[in-house]
Each structure stands twice: as structure tokens, then as C-alpha cells.
Design a protein around this motif. Structure first.
Motif, mmCIF file in Angstrom:
data_model
loop_
_atom_site.group_PDB
_atom_site.id
_atom_site.type_symbol
_atom_site.label_atom_id
_atom_site.label_comp_id
_atom_site.label_asym_id
_atom_site.label_seq_id
_atom_site.Cartn_x
_atom_site.Cartn_y
_atom_site.Cartn_z
ATOM 1 N N ARG A 1 0.850 -1.191 0.000
ATOM 2 C CA ARG A 1 0.000 0.000 0.000
ATOM 3 C C ARG A 1 0.887 1.243 0.000
ATOM 4 O O ARG A 1 1.800 1.373 0.808
ATOM 5 C CB ARG A 1 -0.930 0.002 1.206
ATOM 6 C CG ARG A 1 -2.049 1.048 1.110
ATOM 7 C CD ARG A 1 -3.172 0.723 2.089
ATOM 8 N NE ARG A 1 -4.315 1.590 1.900
ATOM 9 C CZ ARG A 1 -5.246 1.410 0.971
ATOM 10 N NH1 ARG A 1 -5.149 0.370 0.160
ATOM 11 N NH2 ARG A 1 -6.260 2.237 0.856
ATOM 12 N N VAL A 2 0.619 2.175 -0.940
ATOM 13 C CA VAL A 2 1.445 3.374 -1.089
ATOM 14 C C VAL A 2 0.555 4.612 -1.113
ATOM 15 O O VAL A 2 -0.639 4.543 -1.397
ATOM 16 C CB VAL A 2 2.282 3.320 -2.382
ATOM 17 C CG1 VAL A 2 3.250 2.153 -2.348
ATOM 18 C CG2 VAL A 2 1.392 3.240 -3.616
ATOM 19 N N ARG A 3 1.173 5.730 -0.801
ATOM 20 C CA ARG A 3 0.512 7.031 -0.869
ATOM 21 C C ARG A 3 0.943 7.721 -2.151
ATOM 22 O O ARG A 3 2.136 7.840 -2.431
ATOM 23 C CB ARG A 3 0.902 7.887 0.335
ATOM 24 C CG ARG A 3 0.118 9.182 0.461
ATOM 25 C CD ARG A 3 -1.292 8.893 0.895
ATOM 26 N NE ARG A 3 -2.011 10.099 1.304
ATOM 27 C CZ ARG A 3 -3.297 10.119 1.603
ATOM 28 N NH1 ARG A 3 -4.018 9.003 1.541
ATOM 29 N NH2 ARG A 3 -3.881 11.243 1.960
ATOM 30 N N VAL A 4 -0.014 8.174 -2.961
ATOM 31 C CA VAL A 4 0.252 8.848 -4.226
ATOM 32 C C VAL A 4 -0.165 10.306 -4.082
ATOM 33 O O VAL A 4 -1.305 10.601 -3.710
ATOM 34 C CB VAL A 4 -0.516 8.195 -5.388
ATOM 35 C CG1 VAL A 4 -0.095 8.807 -6.722
ATOM 36 C CG2 VAL A 4 -0.302 6.689 -5.397
ATOM 37 N N THR A 5 0.756 11.223 -4.385
ATOM 38 C CA THR A 5 0.495 12.653 -4.207
ATOM 39 C C THR A 5 0.828 13.409 -5.481
ATOM 40 O O THR A 5 1.838 13.128 -6.136
ATOM 41 C CB THR A 5 1.343 13.225 -3.051
ATOM 42 O OG1 THR A 5 1.040 12.517 -1.852
ATOM 43 C CG2 THR A 5 1.060 14.697 -2.834
ATOM 44 N N ALA A 6 -0.034 14.370 -5.834
ATOM 45 C CA ALA A 6 0.218 15.247 -6.975
ATOM 46 C C ALA A 6 0.220 16.693 -6.487
ATOM 47 O O ALA A 6 -0.588 17.067 -5.627
ATOM 48 C CB ALA A 6 -0.834 15.054 -8.056
ATOM 49 N N ALA B 1 -1.297 23.838 -5.130
ATOM 50 C CA ALA B 1 -2.441 22.931 -4.943
ATOM 51 C C ALA B 1 -1.923 21.500 -4.903
ATOM 52 O O ALA B 1 -0.924 21.157 -5.550
ATOM 53 C CB ALA B 1 -3.454 23.090 -6.066
ATOM 54 N N SER B 2 -2.609 20.655 -4.142
ATOM 55 C CA SER B 2 -2.174 19.266 -4.043
ATOM 56 C C SER B 2 -3.364 18.346 -3.838
ATOM 57 O O SER B 2 -4.458 18.773 -3.446
ATOM 58 C CB SER B 2 -1.183 19.086 -2.886
ATOM 59 O OG SER B 2 -1.803 19.349 -1.651
ATOM 60 N N GLY B 3 -3.136 17.089 -4.109
ATOM 61 C CA GLY B 3 -4.135 16.053 -3.886
ATOM 62 C C GLY B 3 -3.447 14.729 -3.715
ATOM 63 O O GLY B 3 -2.353 14.516 -4.242
ATOM 64 N N SER B 4 -4.046 13.816 -2.961
ATOM 65 C CA SER B 4 -3.403 12.525 -2.718
ATOM 66 C C SER B 4 -4.451 11.436 -2.541
ATOM 67 O O SER B 4 -5.622 11.703 -2.264
ATOM 68 C CB SER B 4 -2.495 12.588 -1.490
ATOM 69 O OG SER B 4 -3.233 12.929 -0.336
ATOM 70 N N ASP B 5 -3.984 10.209 -2.694
ATOM 71 C CA ASP B 5 -4.839 9.045 -2.494
ATOM 72 C C ASP B 5 -3.926 7.841 -2.256
ATOM 73 O O ASP B 5 -2.736 7.871 -2.568
ATOM 74 C CB ASP B 5 -5.728 8.806 -3.717
ATOM 75 C CG ASP B 5 -6.908 7.906 -3.410
ATOM 76 O OD1 ASP B 5 -7.057 7.493 -2.230
ATOM 77 O OD2 ASP B 5 -7.683 7.594 -4.331
ATOM 78 N N ASP B 6 -4.500 6.775 -1.702
ATOM 79 C CA ASP B 6 -3.758 5.544 -1.472
ATOM 80 C C ASP B 6 -4.004 4.569 -2.607
ATOM 81 O O ASP B 6 -5.060 4.584 -3.255
ATOM 82 C CB ASP B 6 -4.165 4.897 -0.152
ATOM 83 C CG ASP B 6 -3.727 5.717 1.054
ATOM 84 O OD1 ASP B 6 -2.747 6.470 0.922
ATOM 85 O OD2 ASP B 6 -4.374 5.610 2.103
ATOM 86 N N ALA B 7 -3.007 3.715 -2.869
ATOM 87 C CA ALA B 7 -3.143 2.687 -3.895
ATOM 88 C C ALA B 7 -2.516 1.401 -3.391
ATOM 89 O O ALA B 7 -1.530 1.426 -2.650
ATOM 90 C CB ALA B 7 -2.471 3.133 -5.195
ATOM 91 N N GLU B 8 -3.088 0.283 -3.788
ATOM 92 C CA GLU B 8 -2.552 -1.036 -3.453
ATOM 93 C C GLU B 8 -1.817 -1.560 -4.678
ATOM 94 O O GLU B 8 -2.426 -1.822 -5.722
ATOM 95 C CB GLU B 8 -3.675 -1.993 -3.065
ATOM 96 C CG GLU B 8 -3.195 -3.297 -2.468
ATOM 97 C CD GLU B 8 -2.558 -3.121 -1.093
ATOM 98 O OE1 GLU B 8 -1.592 -3.857 -0.806
ATOM 99 O OE2 GLU B 8 -3.013 -2.247 -0.327
ATOM 100 N N VAL B 9 -0.503 -1.693 -4.560
ATOM 101 C CA VAL B 9 0.336 -2.069 -5.699
ATOM 102 C C VAL B 9 0.681 -3.544 -5.619
ATOM 103 O O VAL B 9 1.076 -4.046 -4.565
ATOM 104 C CB VAL B 9 1.630 -1.227 -5.722
ATOM 105 C CG1 VAL B 9 2.528 -1.646 -6.881
ATOM 106 C CG2 VAL B 9 1.290 0.254 -5.819
ATOM 107 N N ARG B 10 0.546 -4.241 -6.754
ATOM 108 C CA ARG B 10 0.944 -5.645 -6.861
ATOM 109 C C ARG B 10 2.017 -5.775 -7.929
ATOM 110 O O ARG B 10 1.966 -5.089 -8.949
ATOM 111 C CB ARG B 10 -0.261 -6.528 -7.212
ATOM 112 C CG ARG B 10 -1.302 -6.614 -6.111
ATOM 113 C CD ARG B 10 -2.328 -7.698 -6.412
ATOM 114 N NE ARG B 10 -3.099 -7.378 -7.604
ATOM 115 C CZ ARG B 10 -4.238 -6.683 -7.584
ATOM 116 N NH1 ARG B 10 -4.725 -6.234 -6.423
ATOM 117 N NH2 ARG B 10 -4.878 -6.439 -8.692
#
Length: 215
Positions: free
Chosen positions: A184-189, A194-203
Motif C-alpha cells: 500500500r502506497v501514498r500517491v500525491t500530486a 495545490a495538491s491532492g493525494s490518495d492511497d493505492a494497493e500495488v501488486r
């Protein structure tokens, strides 16, 4: 100022001020040597040694094959060298300064591996003092997605971060970050404050998709 030694090891660097100077001596067969606080003189002497050597191979951690497009960097004594990886995965380096050295191995689709080793000086030129070092790369996944602003429009040239990995969104707001470690990783732009982020499950070997909204 650069100077090259002649067949007897002599050199001359003319027109120097009183100094002192920082002198670096480099030769393909010897470890780079640095000398501080050197005062200009007509009888300066600098001694260089053979250094140490490293050899080993780069492999896929799971199947043992050689990752396609493998790249290897060696940083030692403040110098950065690119080491060729042969088709069979083997690599070698000599004239490495004694002390701590850092190897960074990477390949498309794999997680970058950083390995530190302690190198001791050899007794002769081209001695290998760290033998059969195995660098095993884990296959990673990819994070792909889209960056939008608070009105829902695509955002180009936003910086997208996944840990230490970086990418930029294209003109359509799309991005791709390869070589992400599984989990599980945190993705940030970010762009323009301005910024935004979300989590993603990487396989491993798969793509994780996220939609990022800048606010």
C-alpha cells in the motif's frame, strides 16, 4: 586546472596563485586520490594506490534471470561511475577507492535496489576484493492515473510522487510511475501550491489506478 603526467609521472600546472589548492589525481588503473591544502611547489609528490575491486551479478529475485535493460551505478570516494551489465548479468569494477561504496541497480519494471559495501584496497592493480556480490531485483508494479483540478479539468505538468519516485502528468493529465514496490502506497500530486493525494494497493507486475484532484 588540468595537467597530465608524462611517462615518468611528472606534470606541471603553471600560472597558479599562492594557494592552497585541492588536488585530485585520477588514472584508469588506480583509485582516485584527493589531497587537501596543497601549496604550489616544484617538487610536489602524490602517491596513488590500486584501490579495491567489486564483481558480481544482477538477477531477478524470483526467477533468477537477468532483468532486461539493467543499469548499475557505483558511487565511491565522491565519484560516480556507470558499470556495464553484461548479457549474463555479470559486472565488475576495479580501481575503487577503499571505504564505503554504494551500488544502485535498476531495470524497467523493477524496484530500484541500493546496496552499500565496504571495499578494502588490493595489493596489485585490478585486484577484486569484494567478490560475487549478488544484486537481486524485485519486480515492481506501476501506479497510473489522472490529475484534475477542482473543476474537473485535466492538469498538465503536475508532479506526482510515490515515495521517492517522481513523474509528471502529460498534457491530458495522465501519469505513470513504474518500479513501485508492492504494497500500500501514498500517491500525491502537486502543482502551483495545490495538491491532492490518495492511497493505492500495488501488486508486482500489475497496474494500480488512482484519480487525483488538486485543491
Amino acid at each position: 586546472r588540468w595537467a597530465t603526467t608524462d611517462r615518468s609521472g611528472h606534470f606541471s600546472a603553471d600560472g597558479l596563485g599562492p594557494g592552497p589548492y585541492h588536488v585530485v589525481v585520477m588514472h584508469a588503473d588506480f583509485a582516485p586520490a584527493t589531497f587537501a591544502a596543497v601549496t604550489p611547489t616544484e617538487d610536489a609528490r602524490f602517491a596513488v594506490g590500486p584501490g579495491g575491486g567489486i564483481d558480481g551479478d544482477v538477477r531477478d529475485a524470483r526467477i533468477g534471470g537477468v532483468p532486461a535493460g539493467a543499469r548499475l551505478e557505483l558511487r565511491a570516494g565522491g565519484q560516480l561511475r556507470l558499470l556495464p551489465v553484461e548479457r549474463d548479468g555479470r559486472f565488475s569494477a576495479t580501481a575503487v577507492p577503499p571505504g564505503r561504496a554504494t551500488l544502485t541497480a535498476a531495470a524497467p519494471g523493477y524496484v530500484t535496489l541500493v546496496r552499500e559495501v565496504d571495499v578494502v584496497a588490493g595489493e596489485r592493480l585490478h585486484d577484486v576484493t569484494v567478490r560475487d556480490l549478488r544484486l537481486e531485483l524485485e519486480r515492481g508494479g506501476a501506479v497510473v492515473g489522472h490529475v484534475r483540478d477542482d473543476r474537473g479539468d485535466a492538469v498538465a505538468d503536475a508532479v506526482v510522487s510515490v515515495g521517492a519516485l517522481r513523474a509528471r502528468s502529460d498534457r491530458d493529465g495522465d501519469f505513470r510511475v513504474d518500479g513501485v514496490a508492492a504494497g500500500r502506497v501514498r500517491v500525491t500530486a502537486e502543482k502551483g501550491g495545490a495538491s491532492g493525494s490518495d492511497d493505492a494497493e500495488v501488486r508486482a507486475g500489475d497496474e494500480a489506478r488512482v484519480e487525483l484532484r488538486l485543491r
